[in-house]
Design an enzyme around this catalytic site. Structure first.
Site, PDB file in Angstrom:
ATOM      1  N   SER A 119       0.862  -1.165   0.131  1.00 52.66           N
ATOM      2  CA  SER A 119       0.025   0.067   0.041  1.00 52.66           C
ATOM      3  C   SER A 119       0.737   1.188  -0.017  1.00 52.66           C
ATOM      4  O   SER A 119       0.402   2.390  -0.164  1.00 52.66           O
ATOM      5  CB  SER A 119      -0.945  -0.015   1.337  1.00 52.66           C
ATOM      6  OG  SER A 119      -0.277  -0.082   2.383  1.00 52.66           O
ATOM      7  N   HIS A 140      -2.366  -2.921  -6.118  1.00 54.77           N
ATOM      8  CA  HIS A 140      -2.801  -2.647  -5.024  1.00 54.77           C
ATOM      9  C   HIS A 140      -4.320  -2.572  -4.735  1.00 54.77           C
ATOM     10  O   HIS A 140      -4.883  -1.676  -5.425  1.00 54.77           O
ATOM     11  CB  HIS A 140      -2.185  -1.187  -4.441  1.00 54.77           C
ATOM     12  CG  HIS A 140      -2.626  -0.691  -2.901  1.00 54.77           C
ATOM     13  ND1 HIS A 140      -2.967   0.502  -2.903  1.00 54.77           N
ATOM     14  CD2 HIS A 140      -2.969  -1.377  -1.678  1.00 54.77           C
ATOM     15  CE1 HIS A 140      -3.405   0.611  -1.503  1.00 54.77           C
ATOM     16  NE2 HIS A 140      -3.351  -0.381  -1.085  1.00 54.77           N
ATOM     17  N   ASN A 190      -3.059   5.956  -0.528  1.00 52.97           N
ATOM     18  CA  ASN A 190      -2.680   6.359   0.927  1.00 52.97           C
ATOM     19  C   ASN A 190      -2.013   7.711   1.004  1.00 52.97           C
ATOM     20  O   ASN A 190      -1.924   8.084   2.254  1.00 52.97           O
ATOM     21  CB  ASN A 190      -1.855   5.011   1.418  1.00 52.97           C
ATOM     22  CG  ASN A 190      -2.504   3.952   1.836  1.00 52.97           C
ATOM     23  OD1 ASN A 190      -3.544   4.171   2.444  1.00 52.97           O
ATOM     24  ND2 ASN A 190      -2.216   2.919   1.279  1.00 52.97           N
TER      25      ASN A 190
END
Length: 283
Positions: A119, A140, A190
């Protein structure tokens, strides 16, 4: 390349989800973890998910059994020699992942693509420990994998065009929407999400509001389906901290500094849902 047999390394929440979705697509899947009990736990989660689909008349019992029959449990990493495509979903730690990629590179046939479900970690760095950097790529998935449509596809510096196309085709075959992202710390998801969660934790740390109030503001005011602190508990506070540290180290910018309260909770073993305690208490 048409993927016939796919290996998932790591039978936890993400790995079992990836295995389930691949098997539902008709792909033969090898589901690996280092302990038999962990593999069995992953298989049990898949079986429960499929049973719920049967109850909702989204699958027949025969279809459920057919999907489960396509998932082959193993604790032997050498089974990767049978795979056209390997995706790892092990702990979010660069040393653990680079050691795994070096082992997989030595085991797998020359045509096998090695993908990481990381991630936040650099794909180029993972590829550098192999003799096939052109066949290493980031794939991902979002959690929970059977539900979420997005797959971030991250090319390393040397990732070949045909490998990128293979991953895009595989993601679509699995019912996902692939989105191309460059190899930067945290990618897009993220890099945007974790600072928001970190800022919500700062709001608790500084006494701006309670976790309940912060989550309510984001749900009712920003139309988020889940508040940032509930989401942090769901992801795992240790994972949130690790990603913030990757961002902080990767960019050297103070805006990515992990909140001291996040560090304190992780040191206390308050990791969220999986430990029974995070910003909320879980029975």
């Amino acid at each position: 390349m048409q993927v016939q047999k796919l290996m998932v390394v790591g039978a936890g929440q993400m790995g079992s989800g990836i295995a389930q979705v691949a098997a539902q697509t008709g792909i033969e899947v090898l589901l690996h973890d280092v302990k038999q009990e962990w593999v069995e736990r992953g298989l049990a989660v898949i079986a429960r998910n499929l049973s719920r689909s049967v109850e909702k008349n989204k699958l027949t019992e025969a279809e459920k059994q057919s999907i489960l029959a396509r998932i082959h449990p193993t604790t032997e990493l050498v089974a990767a020699k049978e795979a056209d495509f390997v995706v790892e979903a092990v702990t979010e730690n660069l040393q653990v992942k680079t050691e795994l990629f070096a082992k997989l590179d030595a085991i797998c046939p020359a045509h096998t693509v090695l993908a990481s479900n990381t991630s936040s970690l650099p794909i180029t760095e993972l590829a550098a420990v192999t003799k096939r950097p052109e066949k290493v790529i980031g794939m991902h998935f979002m959690n929970p994998v059977p539900v979420m449509k997005l797959v971030e596809v991250i090319r390393g510096l040397q990732t070949a065009d045909d490998v990128f196309q293979t991953v895009e085709e595989l993601a679509r075959r699995m019912g996902k929407v692939p989105v191309s992202v460059n190899d930067f710390p945290g990618f897009v998801s993220n890099r945007v999400l974790m600072p928001m969660i970190n800022e919500a934790i700062y709001c608790v740390y500084e006494g701006v509001a309670t976790p309940e109030a912060i989550d309510e503001v984001m749900k009712l005011g920003m139309n988020h389906p889940m508040g940032p602190l509930t989401l942090a508990d769901f992801i795992g506070l240790d994972t949130c901290l690790y990603i913030m540290e990757v961002l902080y180290e990767g960019f050297g910018d103070s805006k990515y500094r992990p909140c001291p309260l996040l560090r304190k909770y992780v040191k206390a073993g308050w990791l969220g849902r999986k430990s029974g305690r995070g910003f909320y208490v879980y029975s």
